[in-house]
Design a protein around this motif. Structure first.
Motif, PDB file in Angstrom:
ATOM      1  N   PRO A   1      30.700  52.721  36.666  1.00  0.00           N
ATOM      2  CA  PRO A   1      31.458  53.780  35.980  1.00  0.00           C
ATOM      3  C   PRO A   1      32.869  53.962  36.515  1.00  0.00           C
ATOM      4  CG  PRO A   1      29.753  54.712  37.404  1.00  0.00           C
ATOM      5  CD  PRO A   1      29.517  53.250  37.361  1.00  0.00           C
ATOM      6  N   GLU A   2      33.102  53.594  37.791  1.00  0.00           N
ATOM      7  CA  GLU A   2      34.431  53.788  38.364  1.00  0.00           C
ATOM      8  C   GLU A   2      35.427  52.754  37.847  1.00  0.00           C
ATOM      9  OE1 GLU A   2      34.569  54.315  42.554  1.00  0.00           O
ATOM     10  OE2 GLU A   2      32.945  55.795  42.589  1.00  0.00           O
ATOM     11  N   SER A   3      35.013  51.493  37.747  1.00  0.00           N
ATOM     12  CA  SER A   3      35.931  50.456  37.265  1.00  0.00           C
ATOM     13  C   SER A   3      35.848  50.273  35.761  1.00  0.00           C
ATOM     14  CB  SER A   3      35.623  49.129  37.954  1.00  0.00           C
ATOM     15  OG  SER A   3      34.341  48.661  37.574  1.00  0.00           O
TER      16      SER A   3
ATOM     17  N   PRO B   1      46.257  38.417  29.925  1.00  0.00           N
ATOM     18  CA  PRO B   1      46.815  39.274  30.983  1.00  0.00           C
ATOM     19  C   PRO B   1      45.743  39.912  31.858  1.00  0.00           C
ATOM     20  CG  PRO B   1      46.990  40.337  28.828  1.00  0.00           C
ATOM     21  CD  PRO B   1      46.551  38.943  28.577  1.00  0.00           C
ATOM     22  N   ASN B   2      44.523  40.091  31.312  1.00  0.00           N
ATOM     23  CA  ASN B   2      43.488  40.806  32.052  1.00  0.00           C
ATOM     24  C   ASN B   2      42.205  40.010  32.259  1.00  0.00           C
ATOM     25  OD1 ASN B   2      45.018  43.235  32.302  1.00  0.00           O
ATOM     26  ND2 ASN B   2      44.570  43.678  30.152  1.00  0.00           N
ATOM     27  N   VAL B   3      42.077  38.849  31.581  1.00  0.00           N
ATOM     28  CA  VAL B   3      40.857  38.073  31.716  1.00  0.00           C
ATOM     29  C   VAL B   3      41.170  36.598  31.493  1.00  0.00           C
ATOM     30  CG1 VAL B   3      40.227  38.379  29.278  1.00  0.00           C
ATOM     31  CG2 VAL B   3      38.457  37.829  30.965  1.00  0.00           C
ATOM     32  N   ASP B   4      40.525  35.726  32.288  1.00  0.00           N
ATOM     33  CA  ASP B   4      40.612  34.278  32.117  1.00  0.00           C
ATOM     34  C   ASP B   4      39.226  33.743  31.785  1.00  0.00           C
ATOM     35  OD1 ASP B   4      43.267  34.405  32.773  1.00  0.00           O
ATOM     36  OD2 ASP B   4      42.993  33.738  34.842  1.00  0.00           O
ATOM     37  N   LEU B   5      39.160  32.850  30.823  1.00  0.00           N
ATOM     38  CA  LEU B   5      37.895  32.215  30.444  1.00  0.00           C
ATOM     39  C   LEU B   5      38.019  30.710  30.629  1.00  0.00           C
ATOM     40  CD1 LEU B   5      37.096  34.073  27.075  1.00  0.00           C
ATOM     41  CD2 LEU B   5      36.439  34.726  29.392  1.00  0.00           C
ATOM     42  N   LEU B   6      36.992  30.100  31.193  1.00  0.00           N
ATOM     43  CA  LEU B   6      36.945  28.650  31.356  1.00  0.00           C
ATOM     44  C   LEU B   6      35.600  28.156  30.848  1.00  0.00           C
ATOM     45  CD1 LEU B   6      38.037  25.943  32.415  1.00  0.00           C
ATOM     46  CD2 LEU B   6      37.035  26.527  34.645  1.00  0.00           C
ATOM     47  N   VAL B   7      35.633  27.312  29.807  1.00  0.00           N
ATOM     48  CA  VAL B   7      34.404  26.780  29.229  1.00  0.00           C
ATOM     49  C   VAL B   7      34.262  25.310  29.618  1.00  0.00           C
ATOM     50  CG1 VAL B   7      33.117  26.354  27.109  1.00  0.00           C
ATOM     51  CG2 VAL B   7      34.623  28.340  27.265  1.00  0.00           C
TER      52      VAL B   7
ATOM     53  N   VAL C   1      33.984  33.705  33.664  1.00  0.00           N
ATOM     54  CA  VAL C   1      34.764  34.877  33.239  1.00  0.00           C
ATOM     55  C   VAL C   1      35.385  35.501  34.481  1.00  0.00           C
ATOM     56  CG1 VAL C   1      34.700  37.103  32.065  1.00  0.00           C
ATOM     57  CG2 VAL C   1      33.131  35.273  31.369  1.00  0.00           C
ATOM     58  N   THR C   2      36.705  35.499  34.581  1.00  0.00           N
ATOM     59  CA  THR C   2      37.401  36.085  35.727  1.00  0.00           C
ATOM     60  C   THR C   2      38.190  37.298  35.246  1.00  0.00           C
ATOM     61  OG1 THR C   2      37.614  33.896  36.736  1.00  0.00           O
ATOM     62  CG2 THR C   2      38.987  35.664  37.628  1.00  0.00           C
ATOM     63  N   LEU C   3      37.761  38.488  35.658  1.00  0.00           N
ATOM     64  CA  LEU C   3      38.450  39.723  35.309  1.00  0.00           C
ATOM     65  C   LEU C   3      39.553  39.983  36.316  1.00  0.00           C
ATOM     66  CD1 LEU C   3      35.286  41.824  34.447  1.00  0.00           C
ATOM     67  CD2 LEU C   3      36.947  40.890  32.825  1.00  0.00           C
ATOM     68  N   LYS C   4      40.690  40.435  35.871  1.00  0.00           N
ATOM     69  CA  LYS C   4      41.866  40.626  36.721  1.00  0.00           C
ATOM     70  C   LYS C   4      41.545  41.548  37.900  1.00  0.00           C
ATOM     71  CE  LYS C   4      46.617  42.373  36.680  1.00  0.00           C
ATOM     72  NZ  LYS C   4      47.655  43.060  35.866  1.00  0.00           N
ATOM     73  N   ASP C   5      41.832  41.055  39.128  1.00  0.00           N
ATOM     74  CA  ASP C   5      41.634  41.821  40.363  1.00  0.00           C
ATOM     75  C   ASP C   5      40.214  42.361  40.484  1.00  0.00           C
ATOM     76  OD1 ASP C   5      44.330  41.447  41.016  1.00  0.00           O
ATOM     77  OD2 ASP C   5      44.922  43.231  39.889  1.00  0.00           O
ATOM     78  N   SER C   6      39.247  41.628  39.948  1.00  0.00           N
ATOM     79  CA  SER C   6      37.892  42.162  39.981  1.00  0.00           C
ATOM     80  C   SER C   6      36.886  41.029  40.076  1.00  0.00           C
ATOM     81  CB  SER C   6      37.653  43.031  38.741  1.00  0.00           C
ATOM     82  OG  SER C   6      36.393  43.675  38.822  1.00  0.00           O
ATOM     83  N   VAL C   7      35.697  41.325  39.595  1.00  0.00           N
ATOM     84  CA  VAL C   7      34.553  40.450  39.746  1.00  0.00           C
ATOM     85  C   VAL C   7      34.664  39.209  38.848  1.00  0.00           C
ATOM     86  CG1 VAL C   7      33.216  41.572  37.934  1.00  0.00           C
ATOM     87  CG2 VAL C   7      32.015  40.554  39.873  1.00  0.00           C
TER      88      VAL C   7
ATOM     89  N   ASP D   1      31.741  37.410  43.724  1.00  0.00           N
ATOM     90  CA  ASP D   1      32.703  38.425  44.195  1.00  0.00           C
ATOM     91  C   ASP D   1      32.235  39.827  43.859  1.00  0.00           C
ATOM     92  OD1 ASP D   1      34.394  36.360  45.039  1.00  0.00           O
ATOM     93  OD2 ASP D   1      35.334  36.235  43.082  1.00  0.00           O
ATOM     94  N   SER D   2      30.936  40.068  43.959  1.00  0.00           N
ATOM     95  CA  SER D   2      30.399  41.379  43.594  1.00  0.00           C
ATOM     96  C   SER D   2      30.879  42.487  44.522  1.00  0.00           C
ATOM     97  CB  SER D   2      28.870  41.333  43.611  1.00  0.00           C
ATOM     98  OG  SER D   2      28.405  40.900  44.882  1.00  0.00           O
ATOM     99  N   HIS D   3      31.367  42.129  45.717  1.00  0.00           N
ATOM    100  CA  HIS D   3      31.843  43.152  46.657  1.00  0.00           C
ATOM    101  C   HIS D   3      33.081  43.882  46.134  1.00  0.00           C
ATOM    102  CE1 HIS D   3      34.276  39.596  47.534  1.00  0.00           C
ATOM    103  NE2 HIS D   3      35.179  40.404  48.036  1.00  0.00           N
ATOM    104  N   LEU D   4      33.714  43.333  45.090  1.00  0.00           N
ATOM    105  CA  LEU D   4      34.909  43.968  44.543  1.00  0.00           C
ATOM    106  C   LEU D   4      34.574  45.145  43.636  1.00  0.00           C
ATOM    107  CD1 LEU D   4      36.998  40.769  43.720  1.00  0.00           C
ATOM    108  CD2 LEU D   4      37.253  42.299  45.678  1.00  0.00           C
TER     109      LEU D   4
END
Length: 912
Positions: free
Chosen positions: A702-704, A771-777, A785-791, A817-820
């Motif tokens: 809920p925070e992010s 700008p906020n998400v990168d996808l690599l198939v 799925v790489t979310l900006k500055d996140s998991v 990277d779940s610690h993020l």
């Protein structure tokens, strides 16, 4: 458990006062669990309050205190916990403490409604009769079990009547050891609940003067940091940490606690030049010797490296890794040799080499190519090292004032050459003749530790277990760092024979940088005010010879404002040190010495109420409602017992060639949930079985603003066995803060970006950067799925033969990277992202021989679990690799918060 509601509160907590700046840890965990059925155990339903258990709420833990008093390195720790049974029926309350294996328990008591039940230290053989009687009557009698590498767990339970209080108090003592230039007091706290009175208090009294004190904790936020109260004067330090209930809260209005991690205090004292520091109190003295600013001695070290077949795989790789770093740390004035061995002995060179850059580089190149092969000929390998040192010393190829040592690294029993263990020990003692030190490092659980321990102690060295884990290379380097810088050789501390008796060991083969020599004894004249002392040793350039006179210390003058509560500390320090050394002699001495040392150690253990390997503490629990008493026995485990326990615990664990160093959480298959914990070399797993089409919340923060839901799909038709398998075939991912929305199915990938939906196909390799998400198939394989500055999430596509009569394509979901993510994250996977505390005990045969059952204590519950394995498909999406795990039955009941049905939502992007 006649007349009991069957609700038990588990109080796991501990403080460690120790001088080992290593992996030694204590644990403080408080939680509750009901007994009875699995369904009852999983009664918690509230996801918001994270496993609020109705039965547990009937027991209030209102006080947890840890008080550690250190008087001249001797630590006296008292742990107290108070609880109230608010229920209208009896409940059983458990008290568990992790304490360092080097500590001696000295006292334990339970106070129930004003009645005190105290433990009594008895000779082990006498206590054993009570133990066997309790076991034969079907009662659980053992109080102490292995708990990690450096710890042992003390536990006791008691039946508490309705609306009654209980106070548990445990006391233990030990001498802090100085390592790498400081002492360490470590407390691990994991209360798992809010506590009205929570306090850690440490008082350090060091008449030599304190040079520094550092206090920190892994859980200290900017808000909690000011709550650590540290007051340091010249000879005293006071450290306390006492957060209020509101300050403990993880978030306003919630029951979660921020107090979760390690509270660590490090300190050191002033080092006087000369003969050191001597303290005389109440007819006993203690002498601390660690003079400052001594130049290090050159060392001549022979590394004897087992490369037999049993060292294959990770053990050999970690040995190479450690040796590469150790060689790099050699000083140029040192000399070294490498002797790899299997059934053949193959020295790198015929003599020791000076540690020049060229020689070290060449040796590192040689080490890189070490490979495992053959048998284990320990006898000839070590003797080759001894002869090499003797020959080089005789030919004056080594510095006259230098330290000779052999470091043996092995993982198994000798099965080539001389194989009789006693004969090998005799050969080493005869060949070495007291002229060098032998350090023995034993890898894993299969090595005969007592054989190495005796061989090391007989030859001016010691043995150390190297645990087979991801940090084995670090363990090896850590040991080497302890012995890498000798300062003095053949150190003698002498006192007038007519002034002292009952002296502890006062001759030491070497003093290493960052350590400390401690000698204690009893004065023949209690009124003696001055004690002459002499210290002799071999230094770098000349002999070390100092003498002086120590005066009795008036503690009332040094600490005029303190009530002296530990006045016999020098006597108890002397007794502790004497017993430790007698126990060593009972293993490595002559037959007569062994008998005499054992008898004397037993007498002193009983006299000073120390729980040692020769004694046990007997705790008589109050009568239960059927009128029976239950004796419980607390023992001190030997290293051999610890090794055996470790061997049993890992007996069914299949090694996995997994290079992932951080925890991984995933769901794959039909559907199998997996929590991999590399720091524990372990994993937990469970299945969720429900109707096809069900949508579950996997991750919700809920925070992010991150949400991940998954929908299941069933087989094409019901198989002949009637069992319907379900799999995840569609995931919905939202990051509300970033405005990202993603839908991934077995057919296609859709992402909402810049106000419109964009589709990607599994049949093509491609990428999409925003700008906020990168996808690599990766074609027909995976989506990252790489979310900006996140998991980061990885979704695997499992393609099934289209004409398969039952199965169809499905997806696997992996979190990196779940610690993020924030501490508030939850969901079937998300609730485990910030760690999970559990303990597995009582390993026993299961329904299938290769899948044993065990008892797991987790989240305040006691579960029956089964050792099995699940597959991790990240490396090979078709075959996968087996990962051993503890399987939690009944849809993860007891492990997950609440019930599996609590995670069902109405839509792919819905929260309810």
């Amino acid at each position: 458990m006649s007349g009991l509601l069957g609700v038990r509160l588990l109080l796991l907590w501990g403080c460690v006062c120790l001088g080992l700046p290593s992996l030694t840890q204590g644990a403080l965990v408080i939680s509750g669990y009901p007994e009875a059925t699995q369904e009852t155990r999983g009664a918690a339903r509230s996801l918001q309050k994270r496993s609020t258990n109705e039965a547990t709420s009937q027991v209030e833990v209102y006080s947890v205190t840890v008080e550690c008093t250190v008087m001249s390195r001797f630590a006296h720790t008292v742990m107290t916990s108070k609880a109230l049974n608010k229920a209208n029926s009896s409940q059983e309350i458990f008290f568990e403490v992790d304490l360092p294996k080097t500590a001696f328990i000295t006292n334990f008591s339970m106070e129930i409604e004003g009645q005190v039940y105290a433990g009594e230290v008895k000779e082990k053989e006498k206590a054993k009769k009570q133990y066997e009687k309790a076991v034969s009557s079907g009662q659980t009698a053992g109080l102490v079990k292995v708990s990690g590498r450096k710890m042992e767990k003390f536990s006791v339970s008691v039946n508490i009547a309705a609306n009654s209080n209980v106070t548990f108090t445990l006391t233990y003592e030990e001498l802090l050891q100085r390592k790498l230039g400081h002492y360490e007091i470590l407390t691990r706290v994991k209360p798992k609940t809010l506590v009205q009175e929570f306090q850690i208090v440490t008082n350090i009294f060091e008449p030599q003067g304190i040079t520094f004190v550092d206090a920190h904790a892994t859980f200290l936020s900017n808000e909690l940091l000011p709550l650590v109260d540290k007051t340091v004067t010249d000879k005293k330090a006071h450290i306390s940490f006492s957060p209020t209930v509101e300050q403990q809260r993880k978030c306003p209005g919630c029951d979660g606690t921020l107090i979760d991690g390690d509270f660590v205090i490090k300190y050191d004292v002033n080092r006087a030049k000369g003969f050191g520091d001597i303290q005389i109190v109440n007819g006993y003295f203690v002498h601390f010797f660690a003079p400052p600013e001594l130049p290090r001695l050159p060392k001549n070290v022979v590394f004897v490296i087992d490369r037999s077949g049993s060292m294959s795989g990770r053990k050999m790789a970690q040995t190479r890794e450690a040796m590469l770093e150790i060689l790099k740390d050699l000083h140029e004035e040192d000399h070294f040799a490498l002797i790899p061995f299997d059934h053949n002995i193959t020295p790198w060179r015929g003599s020791l080499s000076k540690a020049t850059k060229e020689n070290v580089d060449e040796a590192r190149g040689y080490v890189r190519h070490l490979r495992d092969n053959g048998g284990t000929n320990i006898n000839d390998a070590v003797l080759t090292g001894v002869r090499m040192l003797v020959k080089d010393r005789k030919e004056k190829r080594l510095p006259e004032r230098s330290s000779d040592m052999i470091i043996l690294m092995t993982d198994g029993m000798p099965n080539s050459g001389e194989t009789n263990l006693q004969k090998i020990q005799e050969n080493m003692r005869f060949a070495i003749g007291g002229n060098m030190s032998l350090f023995c490092l034993g890898f894993g659980d299969d090595v005969d530790y007592s054989f190495l321990d005796v061989m090391g102690k007989q030859n001016k060295g010691l043995a150390r277990r190297i645990y087979e884990a991801s940090d084995s290379a670090i363990q090896l380097q850590g040991f080497y760092e302890d012995v890498s810088s000798p300062l003095l050789l053949e150190v003698d501390l002498r006192y007038p024979e007519n002034a002292v008796d009952s002296l502890t060991t006062n001759h030491f083969s070497q003093l290493f940088n960052g350590s400390e020599i401690v000698v204690a004894g009893r004065l023949t004249d209690n009124d003696l005010d001055n004690l002459p002392v002499e210290v002799f040793g071999e230094g770098f350039e000349e002999k070390y010879e100092v003498q002086g006179e120590a005066s009795a210390l008036n503690w009332n003058v040094v600490y005029p404002d303190e009530e002296y509560i530990f006045g016999d500390f020098t006597e108890r320090l002397w007794a502790y040190l004497t017993i430790q050394q007698l126990l060593d002699k009972s293993k490595s001495g002559t037959p007569d010495e062994k008998v005499n040392a054992t008898a004397k150690a037993l007498d002193m253990s009983l006299q000073y109420s120390f729980v040692t390997p020769l004694t046990s503490m007997v705790v008589i629990k109050p009568e239960t409602e059927d009128g029976t008493e239950s004796p419980l026995i607390a023992d001190k485990l030997t290293e051999e017992q610890r090794q055996q326990a470790d061997k049993m615990a890992h007996r069914f664990v299949t090694p996995v060639s997994n290079t992932y160093s951080s925890p991984t959480y995933f769901v794959d298959g039909d559907p199998h949930f997996m929590i991999e914990l590399p720091d524990r070399d372990d994993a937990l797993c469970f299945n969720i079985n429900d109707n096809p089409g069900t949508i579950f919340t996997l991750v919700r923060d809920p925070e992010s603003g991150i949400l991940v839901n998954g929908q299941t799909i069933g087989d094409k038709k019901i198989p002949l066995d009637g069992k319907i398998n379900t799999y995840f075939w569609r995931f919905g991912i939202i990051h509300r803060t970033l405005g990202v929305r993603l839908e991934v199915s077995t057919h296609e990938i859709s992402v909402f970006q810049d106000g419109k939906w964009v589709k990607l196909l599994w049949s093509d390799t491609g990428s999409l950067k925003g700008p906020n998400v990168d996808l690599l198939v990766k074609k027909d394989r995976s989506l990252t799925v790489t979310l900006k500055d996140s998991v980061k999430f990885v979704i695997l596509l499992h393609k099934v033969w289209q004409k398969h009569p039952y199965h169809q394509d499905y997806l696997g979901f992996y979190t990196l990277d779940s610690h993020l993510l924030s501490p508030a994250v939850h969901g079937l996977l998300g609730q485990f992202y910030h760690g999970i505390e559990y303990e597995v005990t009582d390993l026993r045969p299961g329904e299938v021989p290769e899948k044993p059952d065990a008892t797991m204590f987790v989240k305040g519950q006691e579960l029956n679990v089964t050792r099995g394995w699940q597959r991790d498909f990240r490396r090979n999406v078709k075959v996968g690799e087996n990962v051993p795990c503890w399987f939690i039955h009944s849809n993860g009941t007891g492990l997950i918060d609440g019930d599996a049905a609590d995670y069902i939502v109405s839509g792919l992007f819905k929260t309810a």
